[in-house]
Design an enzyme around this catalytic site. Structure first.
Site, PDB file in Angstrom:
ATOM      1  N   ASP A 510       0.865  -1.169   0.060  1.00 22.71           N
ATOM      2  CA  ASP A 510      -0.026   0.022   0.020  1.00 22.71           C
ATOM      3  C   ASP A 510       0.905   1.031  -0.068  1.00 22.71           C
ATOM      4  O   ASP A 510       1.868   1.288   0.619  1.00 22.71           O
ATOM      5  CB  ASP A 510      -0.773  -0.053   1.189  1.00 22.71           C
ATOM      6  CG  ASP A 510      -1.876   1.083   1.291  1.00 22.71           C
ATOM      7  OD1 ASP A 510      -2.771   1.205   0.092  1.00 22.71           O
ATOM      8  OD2 ASP A 510      -1.812   2.095   2.067  1.00 22.71           O
ATOM      9  N   GLU A 512       0.924   5.846   0.796  1.00 23.07           N
ATOM     10  CA  GLU A 512       0.420   7.085   0.817  1.00 23.07           C
ATOM     11  C   GLU A 512       0.806   7.927   0.102  1.00 23.07           C
ATOM     12  O   GLU A 512       2.041   7.930  -0.033  1.00 23.07           O
ATOM     13  CB  GLU A 512       0.577   7.314   2.570  1.00 23.07           C
ATOM     14  CG  GLU A 512      -0.012   6.384   3.423  1.00 23.07           C
ATOM     15  CD  GLU A 512      -1.433   6.056   3.403  1.00 23.07           C
ATOM     16  OE1 GLU A 512      -2.060   7.050   2.827  1.00 23.07           O
ATOM     17  OE2 GLU A 512      -2.082   5.246   3.854  1.00 23.07           O
ATOM     18  N   HIS A 561      -3.061  10.980   6.404  1.00 17.05           N
ATOM     19  CA  HIS A 561      -1.869   9.897   6.783  1.00 17.05           C
ATOM     20  C   HIS A 561      -1.119  10.501   7.832  1.00 17.05           C
ATOM     21  O   HIS A 561      -0.120   9.538   8.503  1.00 17.05           O
ATOM     22  CB  HIS A 561      -1.163   9.331   5.561  1.00 17.05           C
ATOM     23  CG  HIS A 561      -0.747  10.540   4.603  1.00 17.05           C
ATOM     24  ND1 HIS A 561       0.343  11.616   5.129  1.00 17.05           N
ATOM     25  CD2 HIS A 561      -1.101  10.744   3.334  1.00 17.05           C
ATOM     26  CE1 HIS A 561       0.393  12.201   4.244  1.00 17.05           C
ATOM     27  NE2 HIS A 561      -0.271  11.956   2.910  1.00 17.05           N
ATOM     28  N   HIS A 653      -5.249   4.338   7.358  1.00 18.26           N
ATOM     29  CA  HIS A 653      -4.520   5.427   6.500  1.00 18.26           C
ATOM     30  C   HIS A 653      -3.192   5.674   6.810  1.00 18.26           C
ATOM     31  O   HIS A 653      -2.440   6.497   6.712  1.00 18.26           O
ATOM     32  CB  HIS A 653      -5.368   6.681   6.567  1.00 18.26           C
ATOM     33  CG  HIS A 653      -6.686   6.404   6.124  1.00 18.26           C
ATOM     34  ND1 HIS A 653      -7.005   6.267   4.847  1.00 18.26           N
ATOM     35  CD2 HIS A 653      -7.928   6.796   6.904  1.00 18.26           C
ATOM     36  CE1 HIS A 653      -8.364   6.452   4.491  1.00 18.26           C
ATOM     37  NE2 HIS A 653      -8.928   6.671   5.738  1.00 18.26           N
ATOM     38  N   ASP A 658      -2.788  -0.298   6.714  1.00 14.69           N
ATOM     39  CA  ASP A 658      -3.451  -0.731   5.873  1.00 14.69           C
ATOM     40  C   ASP A 658      -3.059  -1.862   4.692  1.00 14.69           C
ATOM     41  O   ASP A 658      -3.933  -2.722   4.317  1.00 14.69           O
ATOM     42  CB  ASP A 658      -3.637   0.378   4.521  1.00 14.69           C
ATOM     43  CG  ASP A 658      -4.613   1.410   5.237  1.00 14.69           C
ATOM     44  OD1 ASP A 658      -5.253   1.487   6.331  1.00 14.69           O
ATOM     45  OD2 ASP A 658      -4.985   2.386   4.437  1.00 14.69           O
TER      46      ASP A 658
END
Length: 700
Positions: A510, A512, A561, A653, A658
């Site tokens: 994942d 951000e 985030h 987040h 995540d």
């Protein structure tokens, strides 16, 4: 063909066929009626009536289809998805059968089945847990032991009895006949000298830290072979009911190395000693000649030559002194010394002397000392006992910082100690069970010296070369053993498409970002990933790093985030992180939630990274649609809620939070996919492409 269609689509086709059949029957009846009547003037009436009836039929059937779809087909699909989740994904919550209220006893029956399945699973889990607890203890022991092979390994109880030893240990301990070979439930002190082991064990117990290990030197009781050892305590769970924890000793023979090292040390000491005195005498002689004007055969020495000789002699003396000091500084680096807190060292001295009813006051600074704690404690105790025999009392022990090292000083009330007496004390054995361990040997190992001081507060000074302030201990080096023996028997698969799902390696990841539009310049600020091998997440194989985006981070993104510009100021850029992530994901299937978003950020930087992200990709959004139906919500929060996965609020987040949630969801979706007959990557790929209106498939 029809069997491969979804239930709702088949129901829709049934009602569509019903509507078409009714309209066709109506048209045929009107057609034959009109021709039977034979009156052209009524044609318009037949057409209007037929059209009205046709629209009414289509509308009525559409309304009935909608009610059937809403109250029968969709609840059945939702009920099936819920049952599969509870059957294969280990979801513990009850099925919500309110939407299926018009299905009679089907929903309560499904709820009863899943409840019974849950109870059976719990009973089975309890039975397995009892056996697993026993096996887990043995597994932890084996992992602790395997962490340090191929050296000799001994596993001992708190009472210092053997419960495990390997072949290397038998060889190191030097016993080959059955009567004297190491044996289970025998004392380790039958084979190794007791004092260093007891000292190290008591010191580890005092730290109360399961991650701490200590190095020590010990010797075999029969042959006097010197072994470098490392002791580490077992976790309390590994020795249930024993009170104090057991420990692991890893052994390595250093007898030959020590002998060679000692021979080199003696040679170097002799070399410096034989040069130091002649150099000093030469320097003094040249100084006398230069000052008195003495002559050599041939007359007076020129003044310039005297100066030159004095300079060279001084340089020779300085060089010898410098080389001797550098030799002393490196002497201790080779010897296996460990770190010990100054407070622990003084406490060990006090405990040792309290056994003979001698009280010592201790004053220590917060220091970490690099030394052989057992030998230094033995030396200090021996010096205090020798001093006490001369009528001295009121002993104090101080440990304080001294430059890059520390100074240990022993003070008392009474007469000072003469240098000759101190030399005699240092030459005597320290009574630790090994006759060759003298004060001089301990000082030599630590590349230091010991001297007495007089005055109103007499003392003996013992410096140590290395020490540092006692601050928060850095994180311990991971000592987990990572393994999966099933990989040994796996045959490689030529094509990913034909591979079984459990045979593939997955990297779940994942990102951000600074925003949602990579085409408008948004960049990655954090990327995290975990590896799934053989159907389980490998706890120790984690990729998690911040990324310097090379642009400001909007406040709105930081609110989501929590990553600020200050946090990424010193972080590597996407080119470096991208190369590291590509290596981490090499040969694996990439898994992400809403994968097109994350992959676009990576693929737009492929030129700068110098790598192509051509891995196969699975998207948990599409997998969720396959398992639960396309009409459900497929956000990460909705998916994890359906699967009984909790995401801590502080981890939501964040890339790693995540990622872990997505990995857990993926692992729970795999059994549900296989239960539907989707056992290969190709079969899953074919199925997810039916849901292309949700997301684009990236494996084209």
């Amino acid at each position: 063909m029809i069997a491969r269609l979804s239930l709702r689509l088949r129901v829709f086709l049934f009602f569509a066929a019903l509507a078409a059949g009714n309209v066709a029957a109506l048209g045929a009846g009107l057609y034959f009626g009109y021709h039977r009547l034979g009156d052209p003037s009524v044609l318009n009436g037949f057409i209007i009536g037929g059209a009205t009836a046709g629209f009414a039929i289509i509308g009525l059937i559409t309304w009935v289809w909608y009610l059937f779809d809403e109250n029968v087909a969709r609840p059945i699909e939702r009920l099936a998805g819920g049952m599969r989740a509870r059957a294969h994904a280990d979801v513990g919550s009850e099925i919500d059968h309110a939407p299926a209220r018009y299905l009679g006893d089907l929903a309560p029956a499904a709820a009863a089945v899943t409840e019974n399945l849950s109870q059976t699973r719990n009973a089975l889990a309890e039975a397995v847990a009892r056996e697993t607890t026993r096996l887990a203890g043995e597994k932890d022991w084996l992992e602790t032991l395997l962490a340090d092979v191929p050296v000799g390994v001994l596993l001992c109880t708190p009472r210092h009895k053997l419960v495990f030893y390997n072949g290397q240990a038998v060889d190191l301990l030097g016993h080959f006949d059955a009567a004297h070979a190491p044996g289970l439930d025998r004392r380790v002190f039958d084979y190794l000298h007791e004092a260093p082991i007891r000292h190290a064990y008591s010191r580890l117990i005092a730290t109360a830290d399961p991650d701490v290990a200590t190095d020590l030197l010990c010797a075999t009781t029969d042959s006097g072979r010197v072994l470098a050892a490392r002791m580490r305590l077992l976790c309390p769970s590994q020795t249930p009911g024993a009170g104090a924890p057991g420990y692991v000793l890893t052994l390595r023979d250093v007898t030959g190395d020590l002998a060679a090292h000692a021979a080199r040390e003696r040679l170097m000491d002799e070399f410096f000693e034989r040069l130091r005195h002649p150099a000093a005498n030469l320097q003094s002689l040249i100084g006398v000649v230069a000052e008195t004007g003495d002559t050599l055969p041939g007359g007076l020495l020129p003044e310039g030559m005297c100066t030159a000789m004095r300079t060279e002699a001084a340089a020779l003396g300085t060089a010898i002194k410098d080389m001797s000091e550098r030799h002393d500084a490196t002497r201790a680096d080779w010897w296996p010394l460990s770190l010990i807190r100054a407070a622990d060292l003084s406490a060990a001295v006090q405990a040792r002397l309290a056994a003979v009813e001698l009280r010592v006051e201790a004053e220590t600074e917060d220091l970490i000392l690099r030394c052989d704690g057992f030998e230094i404690v033995a030396l200090i105790a021996a010096l205090i006992l020798r001093a006490e025999e001369g009528g001295r009392d009121g002993f104090t022990l101080r440990v304080e910082a001294d430059g890059a090292g520390a100074l240990i000083s022993i003070g008392w009330r009474g007469a000072p100690v003469a240098l000759a007496d101190l030399e005699r004390w240092l030459a005597a054995p320290l009574e630790v069970g090994m006759a060759d361990v003298t004060g001089h040997r301990v000082l030599s190992v630590h590349a230091t010296e010991c001297w007495p001081e007089g005055g109103p507060a007499p003392r003996i000074c013992l410096p140590l070369r290395e020490a540092r302030r006692d601050t928060a201990r850095p994180p311990a080096v991971p000592r987990a053993v990572v393994y999966d023996f099933e990989l040994l028997s796996k045959a490689p698969t030529a094509e990913v498409v034909a591979s079984r799902l459990e045979d593939l390696t997955y990297v779940v990841f994942d990102t951000e970002t600074t925003g949602l539009l990579p085409s408008d310049g948004d960049e990655i600020v954090q990327i995290a990933a975990v590896r799934i091998v053989n159907g389980r997440r490998v706890e120790t194989e984690v990729f998690d790093t911040l990324v310097n985006p090379g642009r400001p981070i909007p406040p709105g993104a930081t609110e989501v985030h929590g990553i600020t510009e200050a946090m990424v100021a010193d972080a590597p850029d996407i080119a470096e992180v991208g190369r590291r992530f590509h290596k981490f994901a090499e040969g694996a299937v990439l898994v992400a939630h809403n994968a097109p978003f994350d992959m676009e950020f990576l693929r737009r930087h492929e030129a700068g990274i110098g790598k192509v992200f051509d891995n196969p990709v699975l998207d948990t959004v599409l997998l969720s649609a396959v398992v639960f139906g396309q009409s459900e919500s497929h956000s990460l929060d909705a998916l994890t809620h359906r699967l009984g996965i909790t995401i801590p609020e502080e981890a939501r987040h964040t890339a790693i939070g995540d990622t872990l949630a997505t990995a857990d969801a993926f692992l729970k979706l795999l059994p549900a996919l296989k239960a539907r007959g989707l056992t290969t990557f190709g079969a899953v790929l074919e199925e997810v492409r039916k849901h292309g209106r949700l997301l684009k498939d990236l494996n084209a």
